[in-house]
Design an enzyme around this catalytic site. Structure first.
Site, PDB file in Angstrom:
ATOM      1  CD  GLU A 149      -2.899  -0.854   0.138  1.00  0.00           C
ATOM      2  OE1 GLU A 149      -3.051  -0.010  -0.411  1.00  0.00           O
ATOM      3  OE2 GLU A 149      -3.987  -1.855   0.010  1.00  0.00           O
TER       4      GLU A 149
ATOM      5  CB  CYS B 199      -1.145   7.103   0.999  1.00  0.00           C
ATOM      6  SG  CYS B 199      -2.497   6.289   1.464  1.00  0.00           S
TER       7      CYS B 199
HETATM    8  N1  LIG Z   1       0.108   5.083   3.185  1.00  0.00           N
HETATM    9  C1  LIG Z   1       1.124   5.534   2.384  1.00  0.00           C
HETATM   10  O1  LIG Z   1       1.008   5.386   1.310  1.00  0.00           O
HETATM   11  C2  LIG Z   1       2.146   5.987   2.942  1.00  0.00           C
HETATM   12  C3  LIG Z   1       3.332   6.410   2.277  1.00  0.00           C
HETATM   13  N2  LIG Z   1       4.155   7.083   3.007  1.00  0.00           N
HETATM   14  C4  LIG Z   1       5.179   7.664   2.045  1.00  0.00           C
HETATM   15  O2  LIG Z   1       6.601   7.226   2.480  1.00  0.00           O
HETATM   16  C5  LIG Z   1       7.425   8.030   2.864  1.00  0.00           C
HETATM   17  C6  LIG Z   1       8.306   7.683   4.000  1.00  0.00           C
HETATM   18  O3  LIG Z   1       7.483   7.274   5.197  1.00  0.00           O
HETATM   19  P1  LIG Z   1       7.994   6.427   6.275  1.00  0.00           P
HETATM   20  O4  LIG Z   1       7.266   6.037   7.318  1.00  0.00           O
HETATM   21  O5  LIG Z   1       9.191   7.065   6.676  1.00  0.00           O
HETATM   22  O6  LIG Z   1       7.561   5.130   5.535  1.00  0.00           O
HETATM   23  P2  LIG Z   1       8.822   4.115   4.952  1.00  0.00           P
HETATM   24  O7  LIG Z   1       8.366   4.002   3.409  1.00  0.00           O
HETATM   25  O8  LIG Z   1      10.137   4.866   5.155  1.00  0.00           O
HETATM   26  O9  LIG Z   1       8.910   2.685   5.756  1.00  0.00           O
HETATM   27  C7  LIG Z   1       9.063   2.776   7.073  1.00  0.00           C
HETATM   28  C8  LIG Z   1       8.976   1.319   7.544  1.00  0.00           C
HETATM   29  O10 LIG Z   1       9.907   0.676   6.543  1.00  0.00           O
HETATM   30  C9  LIG Z   1      11.022   0.300   7.409  1.00  0.00           C
HETATM   31  N3  LIG Z   1      12.216   0.412   6.799  1.00  0.00           N
HETATM   32  C10 LIG Z   1      12.839   1.527   6.332  1.00  0.00           C
HETATM   33  N4  LIG Z   1      13.674   1.366   5.474  1.00  0.00           N
HETATM   34  C11 LIG Z   1      14.108   0.134   5.687  1.00  0.00           C
HETATM   35  C12 LIG Z   1      15.017  -0.475   5.088  1.00  0.00           C
HETATM   36  N5  LIG Z   1      16.082  -0.069   4.261  1.00  0.00           N
HETATM   37  N6  LIG Z   1      14.931  -1.854   5.083  1.00  0.00           N
HETATM   38  C13 LIG Z   1      14.039  -2.576   5.979  1.00  0.00           C
HETATM   39  N7  LIG Z   1      13.156  -1.448   6.456  1.00  0.00           N
HETATM   40  C14 LIG Z   1      13.017  -0.355   6.478  1.00  0.00           C
HETATM   41  C15 LIG Z   1      10.836   1.084   8.815  1.00  0.00           C
HETATM   42  O11 LIG Z   1      11.384   0.481  10.061  1.00  0.00           O
HETATM   43  C16 LIG Z   1       9.541   1.463   8.907  1.00  0.00           C
HETATM   44  O12 LIG Z   1       8.901   0.183   9.423  1.00  0.00           O
HETATM   45  C17 LIG Z   1       6.439   9.064   3.072  1.00  0.00           C
HETATM   46  O13 LIG Z   1       6.967  10.485   3.069  1.00  0.00           O
HETATM   47  C18 LIG Z   1       5.294   9.089   2.220  1.00  0.00           C
HETATM   48  O14 LIG Z   1       5.721   9.515   1.013  1.00  0.00           O
HETATM   49  C19 LIG Z   1       4.459   7.006   4.131  1.00  0.00           C
HETATM   50  C20 LIG Z   1       3.365   6.334   5.131  1.00  0.00           C
HETATM   51  C21 LIG Z   1       2.188   6.022   4.409  1.00  0.00           C
HETATM   52  C1  LIG Z   2     -23.994  12.581   8.892  1.00  0.00           C
HETATM   53  C2  LIG Z   2     -25.112  12.363   8.130  1.00  0.00           C
HETATM   54  C3  LIG Z   2     -25.240  11.821   7.244  1.00  0.00           C
HETATM   55  C4  LIG Z   2     -23.939  11.464   6.348  1.00  0.00           C
HETATM   56  C5  LIG Z   2     -22.853  12.091   5.995  1.00  0.00           C
HETATM   57  C6  LIG Z   2     -21.664  11.872   5.535  1.00  0.00           C
HETATM   58  C7  LIG Z   2     -21.674  10.779   4.306  1.00  0.00           C
HETATM   59  C8  LIG Z   2     -20.406  12.112   5.876  1.00  0.00           C
HETATM   60  C9  LIG Z   2     -19.070  11.825   5.532  1.00  0.00           C
HETATM   61  C10 LIG Z   2     -18.007  12.148   6.135  1.00  0.00           C
HETATM   62  C11 LIG Z   2     -16.512  11.894   5.747  1.00  0.00           C
HETATM   63  C12 LIG Z   2     -16.409  11.108   4.651  1.00  0.00           C
HETATM   64  C13 LIG Z   2     -15.713  11.918   6.689  1.00  0.00           C
HETATM   65  C14 LIG Z   2     -14.393  11.440   6.752  1.00  0.00           C
HETATM   66  C15 LIG Z   2     -13.471  11.732   7.793  1.00  0.00           C
HETATM   67  C16 LIG Z   2     -12.104  10.880   7.642  1.00  0.00           C
HETATM   68  C17 LIG Z   2     -11.174  11.208   8.458  1.00  0.00           C
HETATM   69  C18 LIG Z   2     -11.188  12.155   9.582  1.00  0.00           C
HETATM   70  C19 LIG Z   2      -9.884  10.433   8.295  1.00  0.00           C
HETATM   71  C20 LIG Z   2      -9.694   9.279   7.634  1.00  0.00           C
HETATM   72  C21 LIG Z   2      -8.438   8.950   7.191  1.00  0.00           C
HETATM   73  C22 LIG Z   2      -8.110   8.043   6.464  1.00  0.00           C
HETATM   74  C23 LIG Z   2      -9.185   6.978   5.955  1.00  0.00           C
HETATM   75  C24 LIG Z   2      -6.767   7.777   6.056  1.00  0.00           C
HETATM   76  C25 LIG Z   2      -6.168   6.667   5.246  1.00  0.00           C
HETATM   77  C26 LIG Z   2      -4.741   6.800   5.013  1.00  0.00           C
HETATM   78  C27 LIG Z   2      -4.177   6.191   4.182  1.00  0.00           C
HETATM   79  C28 LIG Z   2      -4.755   4.818   3.534  1.00  0.00           C
HETATM   80  C29 LIG Z   2      -2.736   6.274   3.999  1.00  0.00           C
HETATM   81  O1  LIG Z   2      -2.059   7.291   3.999  1.00  0.00           O
HETATM   82  O2  LIG Z   2      -2.022   5.097   3.652  1.00  0.00           O
HETATM   83  C30 LIG Z   2     -26.419  11.153   6.224  1.00  0.00           C
HETATM   84  C31 LIG Z   2     -26.337  10.077   5.703  1.00  0.00           C
HETATM   85  C32 LIG Z   2     -26.725  12.139   5.022  1.00  0.00           C
HETATM   86  C33 LIG Z   2     -27.607  11.398   7.061  1.00  0.00           C
HETATM   87  C34 LIG Z   2     -27.682  12.624   7.692  1.00  0.00           C
HETATM   88  C35 LIG Z   2     -26.559  12.546   8.947  1.00  0.00           C
END
Ligand SMILES: NC(=O)C1=CN([C@@H]2O[C@H](COP(=O)(O)OP(=O)(O)OC[C@H]3O[C@@H](n4cnc5c(N)ncnc54)[C@H](O)[C@@H]3O)[C@@H](O)[C@H]2O)C=CC1
Ligand SMILES: CC1=C(/C=C/C(C)=C/C=C/C(C)=C/C=C/C=C(C)/C=C/C=C(C)/C=C/C=C(\C)C(=O)O)C(C)(C)CCC1
Length: 515
Positions: A222, A256
């Site tokens: 991811e 991300c």
């Molecule tokens: N969901 C997403 O897509 C995310 C993306 N990122 C991206 O990654 C960048 C870096 O974020 P980081 O948290 O530092 O994630 P990262 O991609 O550097 O991964 C960190 C993890 O990998 C391990 N790690 C790091 N270098 C390693 C190596 N050489 N060998 C083995 N394991 C290693 C660390 O111990 C830690 O568990 C962010 O700036 C962002 O761009 C970060 C967090 C979430």
């Molecule tokens: C409230 C009522 C209704 C419905 C309302 C709706 C549809 C509200 C929607 C609100 C949303 C979408 C809020 C989202 C908040 C999200 C937060 C604070 C954070 C989420 C973070 C995520 C998912 C992060 C992911 C990160 C990833 C994967 C990564 O970095 O790798 C009705 C139904 C209209 C009825 C009335 C009341």
């Protein structure tokens, strides 16, 4: 204030034994039992619930994450995830009748069993430390695996608290947390796993995939993405600005899925910029720095990386632009740039920058977006129905949110494509991603006389076999589909040659006699 446990790296010497305990536990077969899994998940639910305040505090200390964002994106997210999973687990785990099976094989009662993979590794991320670490683990537990969890050392308070939560709630021989940074992750990668699930950047993603390949281990990556937002001339500037600002203020842009840059029809640019200023004033009347509703950058290294991106831009800052290194604060910042090669567009910022590049039209925007990164994690088209459909059909991405920011339906499959990774989870996919769909057949003894066609001597058997099993094409040599009249379908019992249909009919009759 809530007392939080201290982060302490696991000793490197301890890691092989801890992994081995989890592996041995898998072969005790307890995790095969659905009730066992459900009890683990229910206990985890209550441990998270009882630690909601501590989770708030840990996220505040690691990222200055606002309470609202922690509630929705961390503890509340996981609690809902567990309830959704426990409600549906029995249905998801049930053997599935195999579909699209030819009549000749139906007598073998083919089915698909959702088998656990074995002992799996989850490597979490710092930005949503609880959601992106325990989220994948919930699916892994539900699917019957034993699980080793490695939280990100870059959110140490959250990592330590997750350990406390896991150790207080679930079976320690089946589920365990290893703490640490690069050396500990490398020690884990030296072990043999049945699947590795990694959330983070592409550089480490490649390291993980290479290490996994040594052991033929499947991986879910991811990763982030250089996500574009494309704004057509028919978009509503107010909607664009409010939603795109939210996409970047959430966790100070360390998400991300957040858009990395906006390609805006040049006729709309000044209105969109004005609406960003209006929305910023509305969301943060006293400015983001003085607001409890705005996170900080995770650490000095990330802050320095972001600062250099802004220092190197050739664009013009139109909103924000202030920083405070001591506080790791960076203000939501709108910059008008003149090229996708600008430092703010060409790399993933993972911070609160909103670069805007004016474009002539949708075609130019699509071509630019495909040139920057053709497989981002998210894509955010703004405009009327025809505009967004055109953008979606000319691009690729992990997911799409039309006229909005982020990919936010918690039970919709979520994952990247190409450079943004592979594999998907959330909702039912969180279960599916952790199981092997194991086909199981059972050949009854009465079928022996029919199955005997497969045994030597082979002489004279090819034509009989083909008559019974070869599928007749329903297309001609030019690739044109041939029509299949209903009469023919009836006589062939669903398709194929009439002869094959007759053989199937005989087999059916034989089956009926046996029954
Ligand atoms: N969901 C997403 O897509 C995310 C993306 N990122 C991206 O990654 C960048 C870096 O974020 P980081 O948290 O530092 O994630 P990262 O991609 O550097 O991964 C960190 C993890 O990998 C391990 N790690 C790091 N270098 C390693 C190596 N050489 N060998 C083995 N394991 C290693 C660390 O111990 C830690 O568990 C962010 O700036 C962002 O761009 C970060 C967090 C979430
Ligand atoms: C409230 C009522 C209704 C419905 C309302 C709706 C549809 C509200 C929607 C609100 C949303 C979408 C809020 C989202 C908040 C999200 C937060 C604070 C954070 C989420 C973070 C995520 C998912 C992060 C992911 C990160 C990833 C994967 C990564 O970095 O790798 C009705 C139904 C209209 C009825 C009335 C009341």
């Amino acid at each position: 204030m809530v007392d939080l446990p201290e982060f302490k790296a696991t000793s490197l010497d301890e890691i092989p034994a801890r992994v081995s305990t989890a592996r041995n536990a898998f072969y005790e077969h307890n995790t095969r039992d659905l009730e066992f899994r459900l009890v683990q998940l229910r206990k985890l639910y209550w441990a998270i619930k009882d630690n909601e305040e501590a989770i708030m505090e840990a996220c505040a200390q690691d990222l200055n994450k606002p309470r609202f964002e922690t509630n929705l994106g961390e503890s509340g997210w996981l609690l809902n995830d567990i309830v959704f999973t426990t409600r549906n687990l029995r249905k998801w785990a049930k053997d599935e009748k195999a579909s699209d099976i030819d009549l000749a094989f139906k007598f073998m009662s083919p089915k698909i069993r959702k088998d656990p993979l074995g002992t799996v590794l989850v490597i979490g991320a710092f930005n949503f430390p609880f959601q992106l670490t325990l989220g994948p683990a919930i699916g892994a537990i539900a699917a019957g695996n034993t699980v080793v969890i490695k939280p990100s050392e870059n959110a140490p308070r959250s990592a330590a608290l997750m350990q406390k939560i896991i150790e207080a709630s679930v079976d320690p021989s089946c589920y365990t947390i290893i703490q640490g940074g690069i050396p500990e992750t490398q020690a884990l990668l030296a072990e043999r796993w049945d699947k590795i699930f990694f959330t983070g950047g592409a550089t480490v993603g490649r390291i993980i995939a290479k290490a996994a390949a040594q052991h033929m281990t499947p991986v879910v990556l991811e990763l982030g993405g250089i996500n574009p937002a494309i704004v057509s001339k028919n978009a509503d500037p107010r909607i664009v600005a409010r939603r795109m600002l939210w996409g970047k203020l959430l966790n100070a842009g360390q998400v991300c899925t957040s858009q990395n840059y906006l390609l805006v029809d040049k006729s709309l640019v000044s209105e969109v910029v004005q609406e960003f200023k209006n929305a910023y004033k509305e969301f943060y009347p006293q400015g983001a720095k003085g607001s409890p509703d705005y996170a900080r950058i995770v650490n000095e290294a990330s802050f320095a990386r972001l600062k250099s991106m802004l220092d190197n831009t050739k664009g013009k800052i139109l909103m924000g632009g202030t920083m405070d290194e001591k506080e790791l604060f960076i203000e939501p910042t709108v910059v008008q740039v003149d090229s996708v090669d600008d430092s703010l567009c060409s790399q993933e910022s993972f911070g609160p920058f909103i670069p805007i590049l004016p474009v002539e039209n949708l075609d130019e925007a699509i071509s630019l977006a495909n040139g920057v990164q053709s497989t981002p994690l998210g894509l955010y088209p703004f405009g009327n129905k025809a505009d967004v459909e055109k953008i979606v059909s000319c691009t690729r991405s992990g997911g799409v949110s039309c006229n909005d920011a982020a990919l936010h339906i918690p039970t919709l499959p979520f994952g990247g494509v190409g450079e943004s990774g592979y594999g998907a989870y959330r909702g039912r996919s969180s279960f599916d991603v952790w199981v092997h769909r194991r086909p199981i057949t059972s050949s009854p003894s009465w079928l022996e006389s029919i199955l005997a066609i497969r045994y030597p001597p082979y002489a004279g058997k090819i034509s009989k076999f083909n008559a019974a099993s070869a599928l007749r094409p329903d297309f001609d040599r030019n690739g044109k589909k041939l029509s299949c009249g209903w009469l023919r379908c009836v006589f062939t019992l669903g398709g194929g040659s009439a002869k094959a249909g007759a053989v199937r009919a005989t087999a059916l009759a034989a089956n009926d006699e046996d029954a």
